[in-house]
Design a protein around this motif. Sequence first.
Motif, short mmCIF file in Angstrom:
data_model
loop_
_atom_site.label_atom_id
_atom_site.label_comp_id
_atom_site.label_asym_id
_atom_site.label_seq_id
_atom_site.Cartn_x
_atom_site.Cartn_y
_atom_site.Cartn_z
N THR A 307 0.84 -1.19 0.00
CA THR A 307 0.00 0.00 0.00
C THR A 307 0.87 1.23 0.00
OG1 THR A 307 -1.97 1.00 1.02
CG2 THR A 307 -0.26 0.21 2.52
N THR A 308 0.25 2.39 0.04
CA THR A 308 1.00 3.64 -0.08
C THR A 308 1.39 4.20 1.28
OG1 THR A 308 -1.13 4.76 -0.25
CG2 THR A 308 0.04 4.31 -2.31
N ASP A 309 2.47 4.96 1.25
CA ASP A 309 2.91 5.67 2.45
C ASP A 309 2.11 6.97 2.53
OD1 ASP A 309 4.22 6.47 4.70
OD2 ASP A 309 6.13 6.89 3.71
N ALA A 310 0.80 6.80 2.74
CA ALA A 310 -0.15 7.91 2.75
C ALA A 310 -1.00 7.80 4.00
CB ALA A 310 -1.03 7.85 1.50
N PRO A 311 -1.63 8.91 4.43
CA PRO A 311 -2.48 8.86 5.62
C PRO A 311 -3.49 7.72 5.56
CG PRO A 311 -2.19 11.13 4.95
CD PRO A 311 -1.56 10.28 3.88
N GLY A 312 -3.60 7.00 6.66
CA GLY A 312 -4.55 5.89 6.74
C GLY A 312 -3.99 4.59 6.20
N CYS A 313 -3.42 4.64 5.00
CA CYS A 313 -2.84 3.43 4.41
C CYS A 313 -1.64 2.95 5.21
CB CYS A 313 -2.44 3.70 2.96
SG CYS A 313 -3.81 4.14 1.88
N ARG A 314 -0.79 3.89 5.61
CA ARG A 314 0.43 3.51 6.31
C ARG A 314 0.16 2.90 7.68
NH1 ARG A 314 1.01 9.51 6.99
NH2 ARG A 314 2.15 9.53 5.02
N GLU A 315 -1.07 3.07 8.19
CA GLU A 315 -1.40 2.48 9.49
C GLU A 315 -1.50 0.95 9.41
OE1 GLU A 315 -1.54 4.89 11.82
OE2 GLU A 315 -1.35 6.28 10.12
N THR A 316 -1.55 0.38 8.20
CA THR A 316 -1.78 -1.06 8.05
C THR A 316 -0.52 -1.84 7.74
OG1 THR A 316 -2.29 -0.83 5.68
CG2 THR A 316 -4.13 -0.62 7.23
N VAL A 317 0.60 -1.18 7.49
CA VAL A 317 1.82 -1.89 7.11
C VAL A 317 2.99 -1.43 7.97
CG1 VAL A 317 3.58 -2.10 5.28
CG2 VAL A 317 1.16 -2.45 4.74
N VAL A 318 3.69 -2.40 8.51
CA VAL A 318 5.01 -2.16 9.08
C VAL A 318 6.01 -2.54 7.99
CG1 VAL A 318 6.65 -2.77 10.89
CG2 VAL A 318 4.20 -2.64 11.42
N GLU A 319 6.70 -1.57 7.47
CA GLU A 319 7.55 -1.76 6.30
C GLU A 319 8.51 -2.93 6.48
OE1 GLU A 319 9.53 -1.29 2.69
OE2 GLU A 319 7.63 -0.44 3.34
N GLY A 320 8.46 -3.85 5.52
CA GLY A 320 9.34 -5.01 5.54
C GLY A 320 8.93 -6.10 6.49
N VAL A 321 7.84 -5.89 7.25
CA VAL A 321 7.37 -6.90 8.20
C VAL A 321 6.16 -7.63 7.63
CG1 VAL A 321 6.43 -7.30 10.52
CG2 VAL A 321 8.29 -5.65 10.18
N ASN A 322 5.08 -6.90 7.34
CA ASN A 322 3.90 -7.55 6.74
C ASN A 322 3.62 -7.05 5.33
OD1 ASN A 322 2.87 -4.97 7.74
ND2 ASN A 322 0.82 -5.79 7.35
N GLY A 323 4.57 -6.30 4.77
CA GLY A 323 4.40 -5.83 3.41
C GLY A 323 5.31 -4.66 3.11
N PHE A 324 4.94 -3.90 2.07
CA PHE A 324 5.77 -2.78 1.64
C PHE A 324 4.92 -1.54 1.40
CE2 PHE A 324 7.93 -6.63 -0.06
CZ PHE A 324 9.08 -6.56 0.73
N LEU A 325 5.53 -0.38 1.72
CA LEU A 325 4.92 0.92 1.45
C LEU A 325 5.57 1.54 0.23
CD1 LEU A 325 4.85 2.32 5.10
CD2 LEU A 325 2.87 1.55 3.79
N VAL A 326 4.74 2.10 -0.66
CA VAL A 326 5.25 2.78 -1.85
C VAL A 326 4.67 4.19 -1.89
CG1 VAL A 326 5.46 0.61 -3.12
CG2 VAL A 326 3.36 1.93 -3.32
#
Length: 379
Positions: A307-326
């Motif tokens: 998902t994106t490193d954007a408000p709300g979206c970033r709350e669902t991913v810990v980078e490199g742990v359960n996915g990736f932020l773009v």
Amino acid sequence: MKLLSLLESVALINPYTPSLVRFRGPLIQELVRRGVRVWVLGPDYTPEMRKEVAALGGLPVDYPLSRTGLSPLEDARSFLALVRFFRQERPRVVLTWQAKPNAYGIPAAALAGVPFRAAVVEGLGYVFTPGEENFKKRLLRGVLSVLYRISFALAHKVFFLNPDDLEEFVARGLVRREKAVLLGGIGVPLEEWPPAPPHLHPPTFTLIARLLKEKGVREFAEAARRVKARHPEARFLLIGPLDTNPGAIQEEEVRSWVKEGFLEWVPWAEDVRPYLRQTSVYVLPSYREGVPRSTQEAMAMARPVITTDAPGCRETVVEGVNGFLVPPRDVEALEAAIERFIREPTLIERMGLESRRLAEERFDAHKISERLLREMGIE
């Protein structure tokens, strides 16, 4: 202070009935369990939707609402219908969601003398999402800002799903900080979204969203086109209906993607769990969200997330742990993240397990409903 006694009532004001049970079901059930009468207001109920709400113990009520229209007469009709209902049924608490119910439901409740009024800002929507600016968008933002200032001045509490939205509303003067409460995601009933075994063959990437530009649908399609050219075995599923919002993507464009053969489109799915079971990685390239429910569901079913490193979206991913932020709107970064899961399939199982762990930690709907009710004085 305890606000409600047994058999007093709460009115929940919703803008969109097709997803009402999916989004509000756990809250309705929790209120009913506590002996509270729950009026569930929504526009355009079908007989099936009425049965679903009644099965939860709620009392379905139709009210007129043009969800995306700009007619002052239609909006006045919605407002007056709500005032009449509140005066007739005299709920002790009114809780609203999304733009028009938040803007009109709270003042209607105040005019009718409802003792406690609260709103949930689930996301800022098209008019507050950064990007393309035009006169219509600026006008809508100005009008909605005025309506929010009036409404939230009459609310006792305003709940936000992510800290970025809360801080923006406070900075814009739309809500006083002492009324703003950070809730986190609305959550999912985890028992209804059990973890599924990892899906490795073929590698399948799924986006579930209304077909809006700001959901990153075009970026998903373009990344799918590029990756499919190199990895023809990969599948890309786009699940979601057409929409009438200003950022809506037209059916002809979506069908052209399907015709090219790099993407499959499911216009509507009553139950998305079968599709998540055949998903390797869930993808949501949205420009901004509250905290996306679809991502929470995918996490509960043990799916990694891009998902994106954007408000709300970033709350669902810990980078490199359960996915990736773009970055938002970055097709190249999205393409690279998808490619990494194809080249390193062991990430699918490992990160999927981390998604489920995070869902249990952050997005248990029952715990979130309990906190919401506690904040409103419903013990």
